[in-house]
Design a protein around this motif. Structure first.
Motif, PDB file in Angstrom:
ATOM      1  N   PHE A  16     -11.084  14.143   2.363  1.00  0.00           N
ATOM      2  CA  PHE A  16     -10.265  13.012   2.717  1.00  0.00           C
ATOM      3  C   PHE A  16     -11.548  11.736   3.542  1.00  0.00           C
ATOM      4  CE2 PHE A  16      -6.564  14.954   4.553  1.00  0.00           C
ATOM      5  CZ  PHE A  16      -5.648  14.015   4.207  1.00  0.00           C
ATOM      6  N   ASP A  17     -12.736  12.626   3.555  1.00  0.00           N
ATOM      7  CA  ASP A  17     -14.182  11.747   3.987  1.00  0.00           C
ATOM      8  C   ASP A  17     -14.569  11.145   3.279  1.00  0.00           C
ATOM      9  OD1 ASP A  17     -13.489  13.312   6.751  1.00  0.00           O
ATOM     10  OD2 ASP A  17     -14.720  14.303   6.363  1.00  0.00           O
ATOM     11  N   ALA A  18     -14.324  11.665   1.767  1.00  0.00           N
ATOM     12  CA  ALA A  18     -14.840  10.870   0.659  1.00  0.00           C
ATOM     13  C   ALA A  18     -13.582  10.253   0.274  1.00  0.00           C
ATOM     14  CB  ALA A  18     -15.460  12.320  -0.392  1.00  0.00           C
ATOM     15  N   ALA A  19     -13.109   9.823   0.222  1.00  0.00           N
ATOM     16  CA  ALA A  19     -11.945   9.198  -0.436  1.00  0.00           C
ATOM     17  C   ALA A  19     -11.441   7.762   1.013  1.00  0.00           C
ATOM     18  CB  ALA A  19      -9.867   9.638  -0.387  1.00  0.00           C
ATOM     19  N   ARG A  20     -11.748   8.237   2.024  1.00  0.00           N
ATOM     20  CA  ARG A  20     -12.301   6.989   3.121  1.00  0.00           C
ATOM     21  C   ARG A  20     -13.343   5.590   3.257  1.00  0.00           C
ATOM     22  NH1 ARG A  20     -13.326  10.104   7.720  1.00  0.00           N
ATOM     23  NH2 ARG A  20     -11.357  10.937   7.446  1.00  0.00           N
ATOM     24  N   TYR A  32       0.769  -1.135   0.406  1.00  0.00           N
ATOM     25  CA  TYR A  32       0.327  -0.201   0.241  1.00  0.00           C
ATOM     26  C   TYR A  32       1.002   1.337   0.276  1.00  0.00           C
ATOM     27  CZ  TYR A  32      -2.839  -3.463   1.244  1.00  0.00           C
ATOM     28  OH  TYR A  32      -3.809  -4.893   1.264  1.00  0.00           O
ATOM     29  N   ALA A  33       1.713   1.375  -1.091  1.00  0.00           N
ATOM     30  CA  ALA A  33       2.549   2.573  -1.192  1.00  0.00           C
ATOM     31  C   ALA A  33       1.588   3.781  -2.011  1.00  0.00           C
ATOM     32  CB  ALA A  33       4.338   2.613  -1.732  1.00  0.00           C
ATOM     33  N   PHE A  34       1.101   3.144  -2.333  1.00  0.00           N
ATOM     34  CA  PHE A  34       0.334   4.335  -3.084  1.00  0.00           C
ATOM     35  C   PHE A  34      -0.945   4.055  -2.920  1.00  0.00           C
ATOM     36  CE2 PHE A  34       3.569   2.553  -5.215  1.00  0.00           C
ATOM     37  CZ  PHE A  34       4.775   4.251  -5.981  1.00  0.00           C
ATOM     38  N   LYS A  35      -1.963   3.529  -1.986  1.00  0.00           N
ATOM     39  CA  LYS A  35      -3.140   3.667  -1.309  1.00  0.00           C
ATOM     40  C   LYS A  35      -3.547   3.356  -0.037  1.00  0.00           C
ATOM     41  CE  LYS A  35      -3.745  -0.826  -2.777  1.00  0.00           C
ATOM     42  NZ  LYS A  35      -4.327  -1.485  -4.534  1.00  0.00           N
ATOM     43  N   PRO A  36      -4.544   3.835  -0.041  1.00  0.00           N
ATOM     44  CA  PRO A  36      -4.595   3.874   1.739  1.00  0.00           C
ATOM     45  C   PRO A  36      -4.869   1.882   2.043  1.00  0.00           C
ATOM     46  CG  PRO A  36      -6.942   5.561   1.075  1.00  0.00           C
ATOM     47  CD  PRO A  36      -5.407   4.638  -0.154  1.00  0.00           C
ATOM     48  N   VAL A  37      -4.253   2.102   3.538  1.00  0.00           N
ATOM     49  CA  VAL A  37      -4.169   0.620   3.943  1.00  0.00           C
ATOM     50  C   VAL A  37      -6.070  -0.318   4.503  1.00  0.00           C
ATOM     51  CG1 VAL A  37      -2.834  -0.887   5.449  1.00  0.00           C
ATOM     52  CG2 VAL A  37      -2.143   0.379   4.787  1.00  0.00           C
ATOM     53  N   PRO A  38      -5.866  -0.648   3.540  1.00  0.00           N
ATOM     54  CA  PRO A  38      -7.810  -1.108   3.486  1.00  0.00           C
ATOM     55  C   PRO A  38      -8.008  -1.678   5.606  1.00  0.00           C
ATOM     56  CG  PRO A  38      -6.902  -2.854   2.349  1.00  0.00           C
ATOM     57  CD  PRO A  38      -5.818  -2.033   2.899  1.00  0.00           C
ATOM     58  N   GLU A  41     -14.511   5.564   0.155  1.00  0.00           N
ATOM     59  CA  GLU A  41     -14.464   4.588  -1.355  1.00  0.00           C
ATOM     60  C   GLU A  41     -13.123   3.712  -0.553  1.00  0.00           C
ATOM     61  OE1 GLU A  41     -15.185   6.881  -4.583  1.00  0.00           O
ATOM     62  OE2 GLU A  41     -16.663   7.683  -3.676  1.00  0.00           O
ATOM     63  N   GLN A  42     -12.435   3.465   0.093  1.00  0.00           N
ATOM     64  CA  GLN A  42     -10.843   2.784   0.163  1.00  0.00           C
ATOM     65  C   GLN A  42      -9.979   3.044  -0.793  1.00  0.00           C
ATOM     66  OE1 GLN A  42     -10.906  -1.252   1.378  1.00  0.00           O
ATOM     67  NE2 GLN A  42     -12.049  -0.341   3.653  1.00  0.00           N
ATOM     68  N   LYS A  43     -10.083   4.544  -1.168  1.00  0.00           N
ATOM     69  CA  LYS A  43      -8.951   5.100  -1.906  1.00  0.00           C
ATOM     70  C   LYS A  43      -7.727   6.408  -1.772  1.00  0.00           C
ATOM     71  CE  LYS A  43     -12.199   7.839  -4.575  1.00  0.00           C
ATOM     72  NZ  LYS A  43     -13.668   7.855  -6.203  1.00  0.00           N
ATOM     73  N   LEU A  44      -7.007   7.122  -2.836  1.00  0.00           N
ATOM     74  CA  LEU A  44      -6.711   7.919  -2.368  1.00  0.00           C
ATOM     75  C   LEU A  44      -7.437   9.380  -2.194  1.00  0.00           C
ATOM     76  CD1 LEU A  44      -3.132   8.065  -4.005  1.00  0.00           C
ATOM     77  CD2 LEU A  44      -3.769   7.991  -1.735  1.00  0.00           C
ATOM     78  N   PRO A  45      -7.393  10.378  -1.765  1.00  0.00           N
ATOM     79  CA  PRO A  45      -8.004  11.776  -1.470  1.00  0.00           C
ATOM     80  C   PRO A  45      -7.699  12.170  -3.344  1.00  0.00           C
ATOM     81  CG  PRO A  45      -6.887  11.890  -0.239  1.00  0.00           C
ATOM     82  CD  PRO A  45      -6.851  10.581  -0.789  1.00  0.00           C
ATOM     83  N   THR A  46      -9.415  13.001  -3.766  1.00  0.00           N
ATOM     84  CA  THR A  46      -8.792  13.407  -5.474  1.00  0.00           C
ATOM     85  C   THR A  46      -8.086  14.715  -5.240  1.00  0.00           C
ATOM     86  OG1 THR A  46      -9.714  14.662  -7.468  1.00  0.00           O
ATOM     87  CG2 THR A  46     -10.904  15.251  -4.843  1.00  0.00           C
ATOM     88  N   GLU A  47      -6.985  14.980  -5.988  1.00  0.00           N
ATOM     89  CA  GLU A  47      -6.190  16.139  -5.837  1.00  0.00           C
ATOM     90  C   GLU A  47      -6.830  17.396  -7.337  1.00  0.00           C
ATOM     91  OE1 GLU A  47      -1.803  15.452  -7.473  1.00  0.00           O
ATOM     92  OE2 GLU A  47      -2.325  12.724  -6.746  1.00  0.00           O
ATOM     93  N   ALA A  48      -7.776  17.482  -7.680  1.00  0.00           N
ATOM     94  CA  ALA A  48      -8.675  18.454  -8.731  1.00  0.00           C
ATOM     95  C   ALA A  48      -8.663  19.946  -7.486  1.00  0.00           C
ATOM     96  CB  ALA A  48      -9.794  17.843  -8.527  1.00  0.00           C
ATOM     97  N   SER A  49      -8.287  19.587  -6.036  1.00  0.00           N
ATOM     98  CA  SER A  49      -8.316  21.103  -5.763  1.00  0.00           C
ATOM     99  C   SER A  49      -6.837  21.142  -4.590  1.00  0.00           C
ATOM    100  CB  SER A  49      -9.319  21.314  -4.337  1.00  0.00           C
ATOM    101  OG  SER A  49      -9.324  20.514  -3.746  1.00  0.00           O
ATOM    102  N   THR A  50      -5.818  20.331  -5.205  1.00  0.00           N
ATOM    103  CA  THR A  50      -5.606  20.721  -4.383  1.00  0.00           C
ATOM    104  C   THR A  50      -3.782  21.354  -5.282  1.00  0.00           C
ATOM    105  OG1 THR A  50      -5.175  18.225  -3.427  1.00  0.00           O
ATOM    106  CG2 THR A  50      -3.604  19.112  -2.697  1.00  0.00           C
TER     107      THR A  50
END
Length: 435
Positions: free
Chosen positions: A367-371, A12-18, A373-382
């Protein structure tokens, strides 16, 4: 830990640990204790004991440990909640994509450097065990590659190493300590006057906090495997109690009893095979985590710059070879001062990340939305790079170096956090007024 994830080699180097891949409290705590109980901790305790009274040294340990507890808990809980490593968290905690790349690079270089330094210690012990016949170069190559291959297996390798090395290390250290303290009155030792050059409380507390501030900053690398926030609290607290208070107390007592700060040399030389074993176990259990966190941070750096996700296994092997080669060449002996300087920039990074995650909450919705779905947060607004975060870290570092009162590590964290929070509020107000 879920068996399927263990056998697949997923780290899980590139995604959340489920949640189904999280580990138990005993395992993560043992790994963390292994990080906090290296021979370097005995050197620190001996330095405090030689320069301060027993009570003063414990007070300095307490103050420095408070800083470590604060930083470790803050970042550790964030890591467990989001399932992300420190370098990935930084991307959504003020620094942006390229800013987190810089953070990952600094962490990777620092920990890879310390891997090389510890590998040199391991190699010297290994060479001594073979009567000097292997030579330093071959010993360093063997010790470095053994650790590298272990860490290539990911988090589960850390748990294997910790379950073997940590109990053995404590048994060896306890035995050596009993030998060195035999015939001494503990009360007399605790009330004796130190013989070394006096050390101020602020400088001593900074030494305690600074010694493990990189470990505190990378807490999320381990805590992302915690099942809940309560486990993070106990993992951090028990590791500090054992690593800082118990180990430091023993080293302080030995320093007072022997009237020297060179406790580690005496321990290893006096105890023969047991002393050699303490050196090897210390290097093994700290170096596997050094290389593990370095590979995670470098993975984020590579992905942030190139967009390509390199496998954790190959990154670990590559970095291990580089660290081992540098230790064989002896370059890392000159590199140590640079590593210590790098350590000055870590407290401000923690200050910015904590303020952003817990107070400003700039990415909380992501973070809440990504958690869910167990995926990385979107970078659209970052942002690509969080200039306010970078600037605040620079100011915090200068404050830590320049302010002459208090505890420098704490000063740098507070200043960086306050500057970042203030600038972020001003920036937000300016944007609102334009609208």
């Amino acid at each position: 830990m879920n068996k399927n994830n263990v056998t697949s080699g997923e780290d899980y180097a590139f995604k959340p640990v489920p949640l189904n891949a999280r580990s138990n409290l005993f395992t993560v705590t043992l790994i963390r204790i292994g990080i906090m109980t290296a021979l370097a901790q005995f050197m620190l305790g001996a330095m405090l004991g030689h320069a301060m009274t027993f009570g003063e040294a414990l007070l300095a340990t307490f103050l420095g440990s408070l800083i470590l507890e604060f930083v470790s808990l803050g970042l550790g809980i964030a890591g467990a909640r989001e399932g992300l490593s420190t370098s990935l968290l930084a991307r959504w905690c003020g620094f942006g994509r390229l800013g987190s790349v810089l953070i990952g690079l600094v962490i990777a270089v620092s920990l890879l450097g310390w891997f090389g330094v510890q590998n040199a210690v391991f190699a010297n012990g290994l060479n001594y065990a073979f009567g000097g016949q292997l030579g330093f170069a071959w010993s360093a190559a063997i010790s470095g590659m053994v650790i590298t291959v272990l860490v290539a297996f990911g988090f589960r390798a850390l748990s294997w190493t910790a379950k073997i090395a940590v109990p053995l290390f404590f048994f060896v250290i306890a035995w050596i300590s009993l030998i060195l303290l035999e015939g001494h009155n503990i009360v007399d030792i605790m009330t004796s006057v130190p013989a070394g050059t006096p050390l101020t409380l602020g400088a001593a507390a900074t030494a305690v906090a600074g010694g493990y501030i990189v470990c505190a900053l990378t807490t999320a690398d381990i805590s992302r495997y915690c099942q809940n926030e309560r486990h993070v609290f106990w993992m951090v607290t028990w590791s500090i109690i054992v690593g800082e208070f118990i180990v430091n107390s023993i080293a302080i007592l030995i320093a007072h009893a022997l009237n020297t700060d060179d406790v580690v040399s005496i321990m290893t030389q006096t105890a023969g095979v047991l002393g050699l074993l303490s050196v090897i176990l210390s290097a093994v259990k700290i170096n596997d985590v050094n290389l593990y966190s370095s590979s995670l941070a470098f993975a984020n750096t590579v992905e942030g710059v190139t967009g390509k996700k390199w496998r954790h296994t190959w990154l670990t092997l590559g970095l291990g070879i580089i660290g081992t080669t540098l230790s064989i060449m002896g370059i890392l002996e000159e590199f140590t001062r640079f590593l210590v300087i790098l350590g000055v920039v870590f407290p401000p990074i923690a200050g910015v990340m904590l303020v952003d995650y817990y107070i400003l909450r700039t990415s909380r919705q992501l973070f809440d939305a990504a958690r869910a779905e167990q995926k990385l947060p979107t970078e659209a607004s970052t942002p690509q790079i969080g200039w306010l975060a970078v600037f605040s870290c620079i100011v915090g570092t200068l404050a830590g170096l320049g302010i002459k009162f208090g505890i420098p590590s704490l000063n740098s964290i507070l200043v960086a956090g306050l500057v970042y929070g203030g600038l972020a509020k001003i920036n937000s107000s300016l944007r609102s007024s334009r609208i």
